[in-house]
Design an enzyme around this catalytic site. Structure first.
Site, short mmCIF file in Angstrom:
data_model
loop_
_atom_site.label_atom_id
_atom_site.label_comp_id
_atom_site.label_asym_id
_atom_site.label_seq_id
_atom_site.Cartn_x
_atom_site.Cartn_y
_atom_site.Cartn_z
N GLY A 45 0.83 -1.19 0.00
CA GLY A 45 0.00 0.00 0.00
C GLY A 45 0.87 1.24 0.00
N CYS A 46 0.38 2.32 -0.59
CA CYS A 46 1.22 3.53 -0.67
C CYS A 46 1.39 4.16 0.71
CB CYS A 46 0.63 4.53 -1.66
SG CYS A 46 -1.11 4.92 -1.41
N ASN A 47 0.35 4.15 1.52
CA ASN A 47 0.50 4.63 2.89
C ASN A 47 1.41 3.69 3.69
OD1 ASN A 47 -1.34 6.76 2.46
ND2 ASN A 47 -3.07 5.41 2.90
N THR A 80 5.02 4.34 2.97
CA THR A 80 5.50 5.57 3.63
C THR A 80 5.83 5.30 5.09
OG1 THR A 80 3.99 6.79 2.16
CG2 THR A 80 4.96 8.01 4.00
#
Lengths: 342, 342, 342, 342
Positions: free
Chosen positions: D148-150, D153
């Site tokens: 997931g992009c979150n 991060t």
């Protein structure tokens, strides 16, 4: 009855916002506008969106006759503000929007703002302007110090919780997302559209933002012991709004109850149903503050989120709300306009 | 006196804008709100920015009792609007914001909108709602047809010039820049933030935009001969505003004089000094229209630029202005709020 | 083979864009970066988005040794540029991005820019840098003058049409919509995010924009007679992009054919199928120019719409394309990156 | 050598981003594009910004011949992805960008995504795709599950700190600010430009966001005990970017050292000097992740801030980085483009 109003610092955003609000007020009339570099210009030149209003030309402050002014808004930069206000007639009612009279201890002022305070007499009499919590003092005040816009946001979220003892005072984190008008009309590279839009970042990191002086002062006084929050503001590519996200230790339902009761009779502070959170887009251009509370998946951890418009409830709307009290006008007069959406 | 108001189509942007405006109006009270898929919801659910208002729950239109309604705003899509309005009590005052009653000739309607008109009786009695030019008819009208937002912009620029014969009727070019709220709250890929922001484009090119039906009807009537403008709208990454740029053949000073005289007593249309041009940001959220005129370097060529807020002066503000006239209320009541800037 | 490159004016947007493009180029290496107030800083300080690149520190221009430089990009403000370039080694290949060498007649320069030209020798040898139309001259040029970004847009739309005689030369209207990076990194109030976003306006109205000097020069030369276009730029709240809307007299199909043939073999100029028009969002960050043609509802009237990225095809991409030609590198090298969307 | 590539789900934003990146890759060639509702359309129709590329028409997935495909990117919605991948040739190399193969425990998948996993065989062989931490496994993997992009991060911020034991595991707060392209191209009211721009809000509050499944899985595995972070994402009016703000207990200098060492040799993860923090605008369109560390005014409290582009390093760039490893190509190939600023 109509009161005669002066605005000093009329060429900045909070000055323009004051003019916008007062234009819709039933018993205030702007009779003087003060500025520095833009003195001599008309309001239509400085702010074409106000060109339909019949307003006086901007003057240098020392050209203004304060004899017939009932109340003066001072929307000047800090440090400038204290010297201007010290030179005003000593019985003139003043609502200051700068940082100069927010901190009661002159040492705190010097610590956070880097210069000695030069208007200690006025500072001693100033009342802190967070209306909902200083209402009685404001009604009789001569000089009211408007709060920082970030400071207002955080205090709406936390004051009742600290007072009620329902959160852990050593675990308060405030993550704020601030729109760009909070930085004012100053010419800085990072405020250019080409720099700012399409990106976002933290600033004043490490809990170095000056509004922490207000948090420290107010929260410690309420708690009766030192309280230090961890606070990071972020600059967001939008023009108006502050969204505060608070990470707290405490029971979400109890937090929600405490806030709901605290603001039950407040016309401008609205606590959403438990589990809902606000958006800055729903308070834009208005004097409302929306607050939401959500329980985290982990017990005893809660999220409090607040949204307000930095130029309205965060500064100029607050200032007018205080002026209404000082002039014995209905507190909500001129401030009930609905937000602008979309 | 307080008038009882219904809004049909309350869940769209023009519906929300009507609620915002009426909330600040001294003698109108919203007593019914109609919607389709969002019927049963509260206004706070559909538009959280209006949660502070005490308003009725949204109803299906056939659940509304129109007996005590003094005036009904109809903010529905075209085609739907005509069938809804045909079923309303025949003496109920109605301000329609759709395209259904703008064109007087049913064949024109069918040509531009692709379907036969199904409410010809109502169409025959409808008054075109460009307030400044149809004021007397609107005062006594039962049904007023609000103009297209682009159509309003172009007409404010051109009507007085065509009437005065100061421009070449065969060389009129209108290049419009329109903000996205004009497209409504419809779910289309090209209206997503990720698609729209940071870019812009022309649409309805080749003079195919439906508002040309209004231009053709009105300009030809004024001129007493067929007039066809060349018109291209562009979609701009902003939420509110229309900027119209008109390329005209004529003397700029004469054009400026003509417009200045035409609007000299109008409360909402403001002609800037010759050589100045307006910005959408200076009319945002207001009912004002700013118009500027500039001479081109080539003789006998002029630029006319107009700015208004598509949701206010372009639709809901215009609708309220007309309702004021129909109810014999001061025309500017509830409409003098200053624009929101920044 | 690797060529050694200097960029003067590296702290502005076109300088940053040159660095971005050259970073992806197979045979260019940046060996010197020049600046004024930011000399002494690293690229990472001035442009954090370029911090991953291994680049020299910014120097004052007189600190740079040009002995081993193969080609120098000069991305300085006009007037500054001419004095800097006059002082460079006389055989150094230079691509200038300023306005200083675009106009062949010194009187034209003085007329549009307000000062006498101080580098007439260099001006006399400069080649106008619109690659597709001056390709052969550019290959052998010592000094190439990059075009204005608006001027490039309008010329891509019109040059082939004027050359082919398919449009009326006395009825050319150009309405341009320009993103804000075209104004550069200068500190002006109207370029602040809070001022610019959410609104838009015309500027340099009345055909007073300086890029008209280029239009007049080029179009008149092609036509063999004076040609004056009517041109209005508008500032749009986006960072990159120019959308040109041209209102022309002529047959749309013939116009489309003429443009299609003119650009049939061009790698960067793409004519869309007749009836389609482009968007700035689809060329963002790329060196492409998209052009569309649409027939108006009135006979013999046509719309031509072009989109390009002002920082790439409008300035720094064009500059690199010209540098490739001057260094006998494949013209498209380093320039074929796809646009960034969304 | 050139490898033949298929992209399934080519009409979404991550699909478009893969095409953009592969267009600049020296040894990959797209030979098949799969879609659902947009099958039959050309890439130029679906994504006009990619019209210059010579690409196959979009096909229904079952129309694609996978016999000669060397690697397949699957950019489909979760749940769809697992059934599509289960039906692909069992030896085809696949990089999946959905959530379907990120969680190793099928019960975790069901808990966070609400449906039983239908491709358990493939799930069992999937390698988690956070390149810097699973590099060796990815090199030999048949199926890689993009993060997931979150989740990416947060992991860049925290993994080395958890592994090194330099932060308190029970006091981790992640406040993320996410741009709108992360929500994909889906037609939802709250993703419309008119709804989203000019405002921002928290979503998936109370630590209910699905990417928490990845945090729980990965952080607990590293720590060797259950770790639960408190995580709130916020939707920001920008198209690309995630800014993660982490509030941690630990020594800032030690945290900075740990991160600096962990990423010292990583080409895409860049730790800024202690005290500096990143901005999303400086990684836009690139595969870089910038991380900053700041000490709070209170001892043993630190701020870690990370910025990356959700479509590049957060999904499609990561996917290509993994594909390079799986195909034994230089890991950075096609991924070194500089960010786009402004």
């Amino acid at each position: 009855m109509t009161y005669s109003i002066a605005i000093l610092g009329a060429s900045g955003y909070t000055g323009a916002e004051l003019i916008r609000l007062i234009a819709g007020h039933s018993s205030l009339k702007i009779t003087a506008l003060g500025a520095f570099s833009k003195a001599g210009q008309s309001v239509a030149q400085v702010f074409p969106h106000l060109r339909h209003l019949d307003l006086p030309t901007l003057l240098q402050i020392d050209q203004i006759d304060f004899a017939n002014i009932d109340l003066c808004f001072c929307a000047l930069p800090h440090k400038t503000s204290q010297s201007v206000i010290a030179a005003l007639p000593p019985d003139l009612k003043v609502v200051d929007l700068s940082a100069d009279f927010r901190l009661r201890d002159p040492d705190d002022y010097e610590k956070w703002y880097g210069n000695k305070h030069s208007a200690l007499t006025q500072q001693a009499e100033a009342v802190y302007g967070l209306t909902e919590f200083y209402r009685d003092d404001i009604k009789t005040a001569r000089l009211v110090a408007g709060t920082g816009c970030n400071a207002a946001t955080g205090q709406y979220m936390l004051r009742p919780l600290i007072a009620a003892g329902v959160i852990d005072l050593d675990n308060i984190i405030l993550d704020l997302k601030c729109a760009v008008s909070g930085a004012g009309r100053s010419l800085k590279e990072n405020l250019l559209h080409a720099e700012l839009s399409e990106g976002y970042h933290a600033y004043a990191t490490g809990s170095t933002h000056r509004h922490l002086g207000e948090f420290d002062q107010e929260f410690s006084q309420i708690a009766g012991r030192p309280v230090q929050v961890q606070f990071t503001p972020h600059l967001i590519p939008a023009n108006r709004g502050i969204l505060g996200t608070g990470y707290l230790r405490g029971d979400a339902a109890q937090i929600h109850d405490t806030l709901s009761q605290a603001y039950a009779n407040e016309p401008f502070v609205d606590v959403l149903p438990l589990g809902q959170t606000p958006s800055t887009r729903h308070v834009r251009g208005s004097n409302f503050c929306h607050i939401g509370v959500v329980a985290d998946r982990q017990p005893d951890r809660a999220l409090v989120v607040a949204a307000l418009d930095n130029l309205t409830k965060g500064s100029s709307g607050q200032a007018l709300q205080n002026a209404n009290l000082m002039l014995n006008i209905e507190e909500t007069e001129g401030l009930m306009m609905a937000p602008l959406f979309p």
